[in-house]
Scaffold this motif. Sequence first.
Motif, mmCIF file in Angstrom:
data_model
loop_
_atom_site.group_PDB
_atom_site.id
_atom_site.type_symbol
_atom_site.label_atom_id
_atom_site.label_comp_id
_atom_site.label_asym_id
_atom_site.label_seq_id
_atom_site.Cartn_x
_atom_site.Cartn_y
_atom_site.Cartn_z
ATOM 1 N N VAL A 16 -3.440 -6.152 5.370
ATOM 2 C CA VAL A 16 -2.628 -5.043 5.850
ATOM 3 C C VAL A 16 -1.315 -4.953 5.070
ATOM 4 O O VAL A 16 -0.718 -5.973 4.690
ATOM 5 C CB VAL A 16 -2.345 -5.200 7.359
ATOM 6 C CG1 VAL A 16 -1.426 -6.396 7.632
ATOM 7 C CG2 VAL A 16 -1.755 -3.932 7.929
ATOM 8 N N THR A 17 -0.900 -3.733 4.797
ATOM 9 C CA THR A 17 0.382 -3.460 4.140
ATOM 10 C C THR A 17 1.144 -2.436 4.972
ATOM 11 O O THR A 17 0.568 -1.774 5.859
ATOM 12 C CB THR A 17 0.179 -2.908 2.715
ATOM 13 O OG1 THR A 17 -0.554 -1.674 2.798
ATOM 14 C CG2 THR A 17 -0.574 -3.900 1.851
ATOM 15 N N ALA A 18 2.415 -2.288 4.686
ATOM 16 C CA ALA A 18 3.238 -1.356 5.466
ATOM 17 C C ALA A 18 2.717 0.067 5.349
ATOM 18 O O ALA A 18 2.673 0.803 6.343
ATOM 19 C CB ALA A 18 4.688 -1.445 5.013
ATOM 20 N N TRP A 19 2.284 0.479 4.149
ATOM 21 C CA TRP A 19 1.840 1.867 4.000
ATOM 22 C C TRP A 19 0.588 2.135 4.831
ATOM 23 O O TRP A 19 0.387 3.260 5.322
ATOM 24 C CB TRP A 19 1.610 2.210 2.529
ATOM 25 C CG TRP A 19 0.334 1.685 1.922
ATOM 26 C CD1 TRP A 19 0.170 0.560 1.176
ATOM 27 C CD2 TRP A 19 -0.964 2.302 2.007
ATOM 28 N NE1 TRP A 19 -1.149 0.408 0.805
ATOM 29 C CE2 TRP A 19 -1.864 1.468 1.282
ATOM 30 C CE3 TRP A 19 -1.459 3.450 2.602
ATOM 31 C CZ2 TRP A 19 -3.212 1.766 1.156
ATOM 32 C CZ3 TRP A 19 -2.815 3.748 2.473
ATOM 33 C CH2 TRP A 19 -3.673 2.912 1.756
ATOM 34 N N GLN A 20 -0.271 1.119 5.016
ATOM 35 C CA GLN A 20 -1.454 1.305 5.852
ATOM 36 C C GLN A 20 -1.063 1.485 7.318
ATOM 37 O O GLN A 20 -1.649 2.300 8.036
ATOM 38 C CB GLN A 20 -2.396 0.109 5.694
ATOM 39 C CG GLN A 20 -3.031 0.007 4.313
ATOM 40 C CD GLN A 20 -3.747 -1.306 4.101
ATOM 41 O OE1 GLN A 20 -3.408 -2.317 4.723
ATOM 42 N NE2 GLN A 20 -4.728 -1.321 3.203
ATOM 43 N N VAL A 21 -0.074 0.719 7.770
ATOM 44 C CA VAL A 21 0.414 0.886 9.133
ATOM 45 C C VAL A 21 0.992 2.291 9.309
ATOM 46 O O VAL A 21 0.761 2.955 10.330
ATOM 47 C CB VAL A 21 1.472 -0.181 9.472
ATOM 48 C CG1 VAL A 21 1.963 0.006 10.903
ATOM 49 C CG2 VAL A 21 0.902 -1.577 9.288
ATOM 50 N N TYR A 22 1.722 2.772 8.309
ATOM 51 C CA TYR A 22 2.283 4.121 8.375
ATOM 52 C C TYR A 22 1.182 5.180 8.403
ATOM 53 O O TYR A 22 1.257 6.156 9.155
ATOM 54 C CB TYR A 22 3.193 4.390 7.170
ATOM 55 C CG TYR A 22 4.458 3.581 7.137
ATOM 56 C CD1 TYR A 22 5.060 3.112 8.301
ATOM 57 C CD2 TYR A 22 5.060 3.272 5.929
ATOM 58 C CE1 TYR A 22 6.219 2.363 8.256
ATOM 59 C CE2 TYR A 22 6.228 2.526 5.876
ATOM 60 C CZ TYR A 22 6.800 2.075 7.041
ATOM 61 O OH TYR A 22 7.950 1.338 6.999
ATOM 62 N N ALA A 23 0.147 4.995 7.559
ATOM 63 C CA ALA A 23 -0.935 5.984 7.495
ATOM 64 C C ALA A 23 -1.668 6.075 8.834
ATOM 65 O O ALA A 23 -1.955 7.180 9.328
ATOM 66 C CB ALA A 23 -1.912 5.616 6.380
ATOM 67 N N LEU A 24 -1.960 4.929 9.445
ATOM 68 C CA LEU A 24 -2.627 4.947 10.743
ATOM 69 C C LEU A 24 -1.681 5.429 11.834
ATOM 70 O O LEU A 24 -2.115 6.041 12.816
ATOM 71 C CB LEU A 24 -3.168 3.553 11.065
ATOM 72 C CG LEU A 24 -4.359 3.134 10.189
ATOM 73 C CD1 LEU A 24 -4.650 1.657 10.336
ATOM 74 C CD2 LEU A 24 -5.595 3.959 10.532
ATOM 75 N N GLY A 25 -0.382 5.183 11.653
ATOM 76 C CA GLY A 25 0.595 5.752 12.580
ATOM 77 C C GLY A 25 0.591 7.265 12.538
ATOM 78 O O GLY A 25 0.795 7.935 13.563
ATOM 79 N N LEU A 26 0.345 7.824 11.353
ATOM 80 C CA LEU A 26 0.242 9.277 11.226
ATOM 81 C C LEU A 26 -0.961 9.805 11.996
ATOM 82 O O LEU A 26 -0.887 10.854 12.660
ATOM 83 C CB LEU A 26 0.132 9.654 9.748
ATOM 84 C CG LEU A 26 0.254 11.127 9.391
ATOM 85 C CD1 LEU A 26 1.648 11.651 9.712
ATOM 86 C CD2 LEU A 26 -0.055 11.340 7.906
ATOM 87 N N VAL A 27 -2.064 9.079 11.945
ATOM 88 C CA VAL A 27 -3.251 9.456 12.723
ATOM 89 C C VAL A 27 -2.925 9.436 14.219
ATOM 90 O O VAL A 27 -3.314 10.346 14.967
ATOM 91 C CB VAL A 27 -4.421 8.498 12.414
ATOM 92 C CG1 VAL A 27 -5.602 8.774 13.341
ATOM 93 C CG2 VAL A 27 -4.848 8.634 10.960
ATOM 94 N N VAL A 28 -2.206 8.405 14.654
ATOM 95 C CA VAL A 28 -1.790 8.329 16.058
ATOM 96 C C VAL A 28 -0.976 9.557 16.432
ATOM 97 O O VAL A 28 -1.184 10.173 17.486
ATOM 98 C CB VAL A 28 -0.970 7.047 16.312
ATOM 99 C CG1 VAL A 28 -0.346 7.077 17.705
ATOM 100 C CG2 VAL A 28 -1.841 5.822 16.153
#
Length: 423
Positions: A113-125
């Motif tokens: 996991v990387t920060a950008w992946q957390v951000y991308a899935l946060g966008l889905v949320v």
Amino acid sequence: MRVATPLNALGDTTFRSLRRHRNYRLYYAGNGISFIGTWMQQIAAYWLVLDLTDSPIAVGGLALVQTLPVTAFALVGGAIADRVDLRRMVIVCESVLMAQAAVLCILTLTGVVTAWQVYALGLVVGVAVALDAPARHTLVFQIVGPEDITNAVGLSSSLGTMARIIGPAIGGLVVASFGAGVAFGLNAVSYAIVICALLAIRLAPRPPRKAPLPGVLAGVGEALRFAVSTRRVAVTFFTVLLVSMFAFSFDVLLPLVAKLTLDQGPGTYGLIASVFGCGALVGALILATIGRARSRLVLGGAAGLGVLQLLLAPQDTLAAVCVLLFFAGICYVLWGSSALATLLLAAPDHLRGRAASLYFFAFLGGAPLGGLIAGTLTAHGGTRLAFAFGGTVALLVVAAGAIALYLGRRPVSPSQTTREVKA
């Protein structure tokens, strides 16, 4: 035979929607579990980003990507909710949220996991919540009707607030003991439970509409006109929008209070978030017992948040922070949930989904900017500066709203009426 007592009468009033409506009991139970999982994921995601980046601004960035879609799509979600089967729409949105939690779990547990992946899935949320929230609260109105909607909103708020107590506490322990990935996996399971509860709900079809609804974009315009249609609705809408944008960034500030101000770890973060949730639970039960939507509760709750943030600003001990956060939780629910009930009751039937979307547009739509402001202020002046700024803005907004309502209620003198008729 149960003996009537004041305590029994209070319980009957407070939990009226649960007693009267089987479908609401299913909704309440399923969402109660799901909300706990959601808060576990919030705790884990914010702490994961802070651990990956060691940056307060990065935490504000996660709040940005999770809430920015609400700014863009919340009103669209309300317009769609007024046109489709509400239960089906909610199930689809909850399924998307379950999938993103599962993906985030896998990425974290495998160590990639990387920060950008957390951000991308946060966008889905954010996109899913923008479409889900108006439909969920309109579904509650369909289940309980206008007579019990304020009570149901209060009880639904108690779900979120109980989750604020249990979820952060469990989330902090899970993250500290097993890592963030396990918290994400448990959240995915919680979404499966709420989907099963929604599938068990049985509702009568919506009554046929007297006139065709406008297109989605035209429906958004109709919602915005409703937001300023009366002084009470306008004050409610703008109070939520401005306070949320500039004075309610607790999701961003609480991990920063734990790590930077108190110099503690995720366990303390979970504790102070849970204390805030305890206060919010008390506020939700107060609102459910009152059972009426009042402008004074909206403004009074916002004023309380402002004062308590000013008191929080200089604190650097855990005990003082916990006491003030408890009372801030009470004020948070009285402000926010009263506003939601006010907008739902003020809206005609064909606008109810969009009335709910107005609330979430105001409550979450301003949060992207608010999260960045809170993170930036903390980076430059600590949480002291962020809380002082938020408290000051909240009190200014409340003063403006109170003046607007007072001017709208002033009696008109006969001489003034005569002059207006002549004009």
